[in-house]
Structures are given as C-alpha cells and as structure tokens.
Write an enzyme that holds these catalytic residues in place. Structure first.
Site, PDB file in Angstrom:
ATOM      1  N   ARG A  77      -0.594  71.625  68.047  1.00  0.00           N
ATOM      2  CA  ARG A  77      -1.757  70.480  68.072  1.00  0.00           C
ATOM      3  C   ARG A  77      -1.095  69.474  69.048  1.00  0.00           C
ATOM      4  O   ARG A  77      -2.154  68.825  69.859  1.00  0.00           O
ATOM      5  CB  ARG A  77      -1.953  69.939  66.757  1.00  0.00           C
ATOM      6  N   ASP A 122      -4.182  62.502  67.288  1.00  0.00           N
ATOM      7  CA  ASP A 122      -4.182  62.394  68.911  1.00  0.00           C
ATOM      8  C   ASP A 122      -4.210  61.168  69.148  1.00  0.00           C
ATOM      9  O   ASP A 122      -4.335  60.078  68.595  1.00  0.00           O
ATOM     10  CB  ASP A 122      -5.255  63.294  69.452  1.00  0.00           C
ATOM     11  N   HIS A 174      -4.275  58.723  59.027  1.00  0.00           N
ATOM     12  CA  HIS A 174      -3.576  60.093  58.763  1.00  0.00           C
ATOM     13  C   HIS A 174      -2.494  60.222  59.486  1.00  0.00           C
ATOM     14  O   HIS A 174      -1.928  61.412  59.600  1.00  0.00           O
ATOM     15  CB  HIS A 174      -4.983  60.885  59.180  1.00  0.00           C
ATOM     16  N   CYS A 195      11.411  60.889  58.760  1.00  0.00           N
ATOM     17  CA  CYS A 195      12.693  61.775  58.022  1.00  0.00           C
ATOM     18  C   CYS A 195      12.411  61.938  56.614  1.00  0.00           C
ATOM     19  O   CYS A 195      11.985  60.761  55.930  1.00  0.00           O
ATOM     20  CB  CYS A 195      13.994  61.188  58.294  1.00  0.00           C
TER      21      CYS A 195
HETATM   22  N1  APR Z   1     -19.881  64.764  68.781  1.00  0.00           N
HETATM   23  C1  APR Z   1     -20.249  64.314  67.688  1.00  0.00           C
HETATM   24  N2  APR Z   1     -19.884  64.787  66.597  1.00  0.00           N
HETATM   25  C2  APR Z   1     -19.129  66.007  66.740  1.00  0.00           C
HETATM   26  C3  APR Z   1     -19.110  66.484  67.626  1.00  0.00           C
HETATM   27  C4  APR Z   1     -19.390  65.921  68.870  1.00  0.00           C
HETATM   28  N3  APR Z   1     -19.234  66.514  69.873  1.00  0.00           N
HETATM   29  N4  APR Z   1     -18.410  67.876  67.495  1.00  0.00           N
HETATM   30  C5  APR Z   1     -18.378  67.950  66.094  1.00  0.00           C
HETATM   31  N5  APR Z   1     -18.722  66.781  65.680  1.00  0.00           N
HETATM   32  C6  APR Z   1     -18.768  66.411  64.289  1.00  0.00           C
HETATM   33  C7  APR Z   1     -19.158  67.561  63.288  1.00  0.00           C
HETATM   34  O1  APR Z   1     -20.502  67.671  63.055  1.00  0.00           O
HETATM   35  C8  APR Z   1     -18.301  67.180  62.009  1.00  0.00           C
HETATM   36  O2  APR Z   1     -18.942  66.256  60.996  1.00  0.00           O
HETATM   37  O3  APR Z   1     -17.444  66.049  63.793  1.00  0.00           O
HETATM   38  C9  APR Z   1     -17.137  66.262  62.364  1.00  0.00           C
HETATM   39  C10 APR Z   1     -15.945  67.132  62.214  1.00  0.00           C
HETATM   40  O4  APR Z   1     -15.569  67.359  60.973  1.00  0.00           O
HETATM   41  P1  APR Z   1     -14.185  67.870  60.430  1.00  0.00           P
HETATM   42  O5  APR Z   1     -13.632  68.963  61.376  1.00  0.00           O
HETATM   43  O6  APR Z   1     -14.050  67.986  59.103  1.00  0.00           O
HETATM   44  O7  APR Z   1     -13.018  66.716  61.051  1.00  0.00           O
HETATM   45  P2  APR Z   1     -13.047  65.274  60.138  1.00  0.00           P
HETATM   46  O8  APR Z   1     -14.056  64.658  59.456  1.00  0.00           O
HETATM   47  O9  APR Z   1     -12.228  64.190  61.112  1.00  0.00           O
HETATM   48  O10 APR Z   1     -11.736  65.484  58.919  1.00  0.00           O
HETATM   49  C11 APR Z   1     -11.384  64.586  58.249  1.00  0.00           C
HETATM   50  O11 APR Z   1      -9.964  66.123  57.298  1.00  0.00           O
HETATM   51  O12 APR Z   1      -8.552  67.887  57.415  1.00  0.00           O
HETATM   52  C12 APR Z   1      -8.498  66.747  57.167  1.00  0.00           C
HETATM   53  O13 APR Z   1      -6.975  65.044  57.848  1.00  0.00           O
HETATM   54  C13 APR Z   1      -7.810  65.836  58.395  1.00  0.00           C
HETATM   55  O14 APR Z   1      -8.327  63.984  59.647  1.00  0.00           O
HETATM   56  C14 APR Z   1      -8.937  65.080  58.920  1.00  0.00           C
HETATM   57  C15 APR Z   1      -9.967  64.953  57.849  1.00  0.00           C
END
Ligand code: APR
Length: 226
Positions: free
Chosen positions: A55, A88, A103, A111
């Site tokens: 990642r 990131d 996060h 450590c």
């Molecule tokens: N533009 C806008 N939204 C988008 C795009 C895009 N190009 N591509 C994807 N999405 C949206 C999806 O619709 C979804 O709602 O981004 C979201 C991604 O959801 P997740 O993959 O669940 O990511 P996230 O919400 O950041 O996860 C939260 O979960 O796994 C843990 O710690 C990890 O910080 C993460 C937390």
C-alpha cells in the site's frame, strides 16, 4: 467560514489507490483480521508488513487529483479542518496545509514495545529495531480495528464548531468517522455528502451530491469560494 471535511478512500480512487469495499476492494483480497488488527500483527507480522509495504508503494506512485487540490484551495479561503480516514499522503502532496489522519499514516512507524514513533521507510520489516528501545517490534503507525482512532478530541471540537460539514468518498461503515455527520448536524452545521454512490449514512446529510470526487469537489469548492 468554519468548514469540517471528512474524506475516505473514494477521494483517492481516481488517483489509482484502491478502496476497501468496492467489488475489487482491498477487503475482497485480504482478511481484515489478518492485516488490520493487533492480533493479526502478533500472529504474522511479516504478512502485515507485506500488506502495508504494497500500500505504501501504491501511495508513493499515486498523484494527488483535482479533488485533493480543490480542498487545498478551499483552505486558502476558509477555516478548514481536514479530517481523513486515509493513510496516504495525497492531501499533503495536493497542498492541504494541515491534515488530521484519524486512522494513522503509511508514512509513520510505531514501536509496539515502547510506543516510539518515527518516519517509515518505503519497505518496513517487523524485525527492524526500534530506534529508541532497540526491540524488533516495528509496526505501521496505522489505527487497526479495535484500536482507538487518533486526535478524536480535536475532531469532535472541529465538528461541533463547523458551519458546514462535508463527507467525501466514504462508505460510512466505520465509526466514529461515520457518526461525525450526525454530530455536526446536531451542532447546527449544514451537512453535505459527496460520493459516487449512496453510503450507509446518507440519510444523515442535508444534501447529497452523486458523482466522482474529481468533478464534485472542485464544483463544490468553486461555489464556496466564488
Ligand atoms: N469519487 C467519489 N467517491 C468514490 C469514488 C470516486 N471516484 N470511488 C469510490 N467512492 C466511494 C464509494 O462509493 C464508497 O462510498 O468511496 C467510498 C469508499 O468506501 P470504503 O472502501 O469503505 O472506504 P472508506 O469509507 O474510506 O473506509 C473507511 O474502513 O477499512 C477501514 O480504516 C479503513 O479508513 C478505512 C475505513
């Protein structure tokens, strides 16, 4: 104006960084309990470091997109508290002056023995000795499931004072981040969700804008800085 912004993996998707819960998401390929929990790290630190090294390399190859840059422009004109669930550094490289990583960050090392923090190298190994205590207990400075997110006092305060709260690119599946919109609304903020699709908490928002972040965020910022 006081604006609190919460971002999730969706804001970095168009930079080529994988999200978690899409059909090709990271959690389709890796079990959370193996790579994103303290127990998983104790069980197999090599697997965990391999996951975060991959990642970290993906993030290093990625470039900030128009959504990251628009949020940086917003902070030039308004009092913006930028809270991200992402690990990131695209917000920083996109020009945002201050980013709260609730996060943690791929750029950080921690450590597990003495709690010392330092800057991560591109490739980390669990046997890397801690620069302070020397123990081979190096882990990524990432908040794993079951651990307490960072900077929550600061986050709650910013959300309570915000006049506008926006959630960008997050599925609303992980608390406490998913509860911030409701908290903002209860404290009088106008809330907006910018997302490609609806999230688990879309009903918490006053306004929903559907579409890719690289289109929605610059348009939203243009309205606020006209
Ligand atoms: N533009 C806008 N939204 C988008 C795009 C895009 N190009 N591509 C994807 N999405 C949206 C999806 O619709 C979804 O709602 O981004 C979201 C991604 O959801 P997740 O993959 O669940 O990511 P996230 O919400 O950041 O996860 C939260 O979960 O796994 C843990 O710690 C990890 O910080 C993460 C937390």
């Amino acid at each position: 104006m006081r604006i609190a912004v919460l971002t999730g993996a969706g804001i970095s998707a168009e930079s080529g960084i994988r999200t978690f819960r899409a059909t090709d998401g990271l959690w389709e390929e890796h079990r959370i309990e193996d790579v994103a929990t303290p127990a998983g790290f104790r069980r197999d630190p090599v697997l965990v470091h391999r996951f975060y090294n991959m990642r970290r390399a993906d993030a290093a190859r990625a470039r900030p997109n128009a959504a990251h840059r628009a949020l940086a422009a917003l902070a030039q004109r308004h009092q913006v508290t930028l809270i991200t669930q992402n690990v990131d550094d695209l917000h920083e490289r996109g020009g945002s002056p201050e980013v709260i990583h609730m996060h943690g960050s791929l750029l950080g090392a921690l450590c597990a023995a003495c709690g010392h923090r330092w800057s991560a190298t591109l490739v980390m190994r669990s046997l890397d000795p801690c620069p302070r205590c020397g123990k081979p207990a190096t882990r990524p400075d990432i908040v794993w499931f079951g651990e307490i997110p960072y900077h929550m006092e600061r986050i709650w305060a910013a959300v309570e004072e915000a006049e506008i709260f926006a959630a960008i690119g997050t599925s609303g599946q992980v608390y406490p981040a998913a509860g911030l919109a409701q908290h903002a609304h209860r404290n009088g903020a106008r809330t907006v969700e910018l997302n490609l699709a609806s999230s688990a908490v879309s009903s918490d928002f006053d306004e929903i804008r559907a579409g890719p972040a690289t289109q929605l965020v610059p348009a939203w910022v243009a309205e606020l800085t006209a």
